[in-house]
Design a protein around this motif. Structure first.
Motif, short mmCIF file in Angstrom:
data_model
loop_
_atom_site.label_atom_id
_atom_site.label_comp_id
_atom_site.label_asym_id
_atom_site.label_seq_id
_atom_site.Cartn_x
_atom_site.Cartn_y
_atom_site.Cartn_z
N ALA A 1 5.05 17.78 -14.26
CA ALA A 1 6.04 18.33 -14.98
C ALA A 1 6.03 18.16 -16.57
CB ALA A 1 7.32 17.65 -14.45
N ALA A 2 5.74 17.05 -16.98
CA ALA A 2 5.47 16.92 -18.56
C ALA A 2 4.54 17.70 -19.19
CB ALA A 2 5.17 15.43 -18.72
N GLY A 3 3.32 17.97 -18.18
CA GLY A 3 2.54 18.99 -18.74
C GLY A 3 2.75 20.43 -18.79
N VAL A 4 3.72 20.92 -17.70
CA VAL A 4 4.17 22.26 -17.76
C VAL A 4 5.14 22.12 -19.04
CG1 VAL A 4 5.77 23.77 -16.56
CG2 VAL A 4 3.73 22.58 -15.17
N CYS A 5 6.01 21.27 -19.16
CA CYS A 5 6.75 21.39 -20.26
C CYS A 5 5.96 21.30 -21.71
CB CYS A 5 7.84 20.22 -20.17
SG CYS A 5 9.07 20.38 -18.80
N ALA A 6 5.26 20.50 -21.79
CA ALA A 6 4.35 20.52 -23.15
C ALA A 6 3.61 21.84 -23.41
CB ALA A 6 3.41 19.30 -22.96
N GLU A 7 3.03 22.31 -22.30
CA GLU A 7 2.47 23.80 -22.61
C GLU A 7 3.37 24.77 -22.86
OE1 GLU A 7 0.44 27.08 -19.51
OE2 GLU A 7 0.24 24.90 -19.13
N ARG A 8 4.53 24.81 -22.27
CA ARG A 8 5.50 25.92 -22.57
C ARG A 8 6.23 25.53 -24.20
NH1 ARG A 8 8.61 27.31 -17.05
NH2 ARG A 8 6.47 28.13 -16.34
N LYS B 1 0.74 -1.20 0.04
CA LYS B 1 -0.04 0.04 0.01
C LYS B 1 0.84 1.28 -0.06
CE LYS B 1 -4.33 -1.34 1.87
NZ LYS B 1 -5.40 -1.40 2.73
N THR B 2 1.85 1.25 0.87
CA THR B 2 2.83 2.46 0.94
C THR B 2 3.42 2.60 -0.50
OG1 THR B 2 3.13 1.97 3.24
CG2 THR B 2 4.89 3.45 2.07
N LEU B 3 3.83 1.38 -1.05
CA LEU B 3 4.56 1.50 -2.43
C LEU B 3 3.66 1.88 -3.62
CD1 LEU B 3 6.99 0.98 -4.27
CD2 LEU B 3 6.02 -1.21 -4.65
N THR C 1 14.39 16.30 -19.19
CA THR C 1 13.08 16.10 -18.47
C THR C 1 12.64 14.59 -18.94
OG1 THR C 1 12.19 18.24 -18.44
CG2 THR C 1 10.39 16.42 -18.27
N LEU C 2 12.70 14.24 -20.05
CA LEU C 2 12.65 13.00 -20.59
C LEU C 2 13.69 11.95 -19.96
CD1 LEU C 2 11.75 13.52 -24.37
CD2 LEU C 2 10.02 13.34 -22.27
N GLU C 3 14.56 12.20 -19.65
CA GLU C 3 15.48 11.18 -19.01
C GLU C 3 15.21 11.07 -17.86
OE1 GLU C 3 16.78 13.91 -20.99
OE2 GLU C 3 17.39 12.62 -22.78
N LYS C 4 14.89 12.13 -16.97
CA LYS C 4 14.55 12.10 -15.63
C LYS C 4 13.15 11.10 -15.38
CE LYS C 4 16.85 16.50 -14.16
NZ LYS C 4 16.50 17.84 -13.74
N LEU C 5 12.32 11.41 -16.37
CA LEU C 5 11.15 10.78 -16.08
C LEU C 5 11.59 9.23 -16.42
CD1 LEU C 5 8.68 12.81 -18.29
CD2 LEU C 5 8.77 12.21 -16.02
N GLY D 1 1.94 6.57 -7.08
CA GLY D 1 0.80 7.29 -7.36
C GLY D 1 1.27 8.79 -7.20
N THR D 2 1.88 9.22 -6.11
CA THR D 2 2.67 10.27 -6.10
C THR D 2 3.58 10.81 -7.04
OG1 THR D 2 2.01 10.29 -3.90
CG2 THR D 2 3.56 12.06 -4.37
N GLN D 3 4.58 9.82 -7.21
CA GLN D 3 5.49 10.21 -8.54
C GLN D 3 4.93 10.32 -9.63
OE1 GLN D 3 8.21 6.66 -8.89
NE2 GLN D 3 10.00 7.72 -9.60
N LEU D 4 3.89 9.56 -10.06
CA LEU D 4 3.38 9.54 -11.43
C LEU D 4 2.75 10.81 -11.43
CD1 LEU D 4 2.60 8.25 -14.09
CD2 LEU D 4 0.59 7.23 -12.81
#
Length: 95
Positions: free
Chosen positions: A43-50, A27-29, A64-68, A34-37
């Motif tokens: 972050a991906a949404g902000v980058c895509a918007e910009r 459950k913790t995992l 960003t893509l490498e970090k994801l 979920g939080t990480q996702l």
């Protein structure tokens, strides 16, 4: 007369079920994944918007893509390690 209508005996007060370590870990995992996702999606949404403004994503969100990819890889490795450890603990030591 009618045994079926008698209430079932209640558990004694103050008794708790045993702590299920594996359930707690999974459950913790699930919360961590979920939080990480959610954070990565934001972050991906902000980058895509910009990026829609015409600038390349590399200028706006470098790496960003490498970090994801690295984040999802480490999460998958953690999940597989936990599942493998749970499977090994069920098998028991060799005799």
């Amino acid at each position: 007369m009618s045994d079926a209508l008698e209430p079932a005996p209640l558990a004694p007060r103050g008794s708790k079920p045993p702590f299920d370590r594996e359930r707690f870990v999974f459950k913790t995992l699930a919360v961590v994944i979920g939080t990480q996702l959610l954070i990565y999606s934001l972050a991906a949404g902000v980058c895509a918007e910009r990026a829609l403004g015409g600038r390349p994503v590399g200028q706006i969100c470098p790496g960003t893509l490498e970090k994801l990819q690295g984040g999802f890889d480490s999460t998958l490795n953690l999940l597989l390690a936990l599942l493998g450890g749970a499977a090994l603990s069920r098998v028991g030591p060799p005799s």
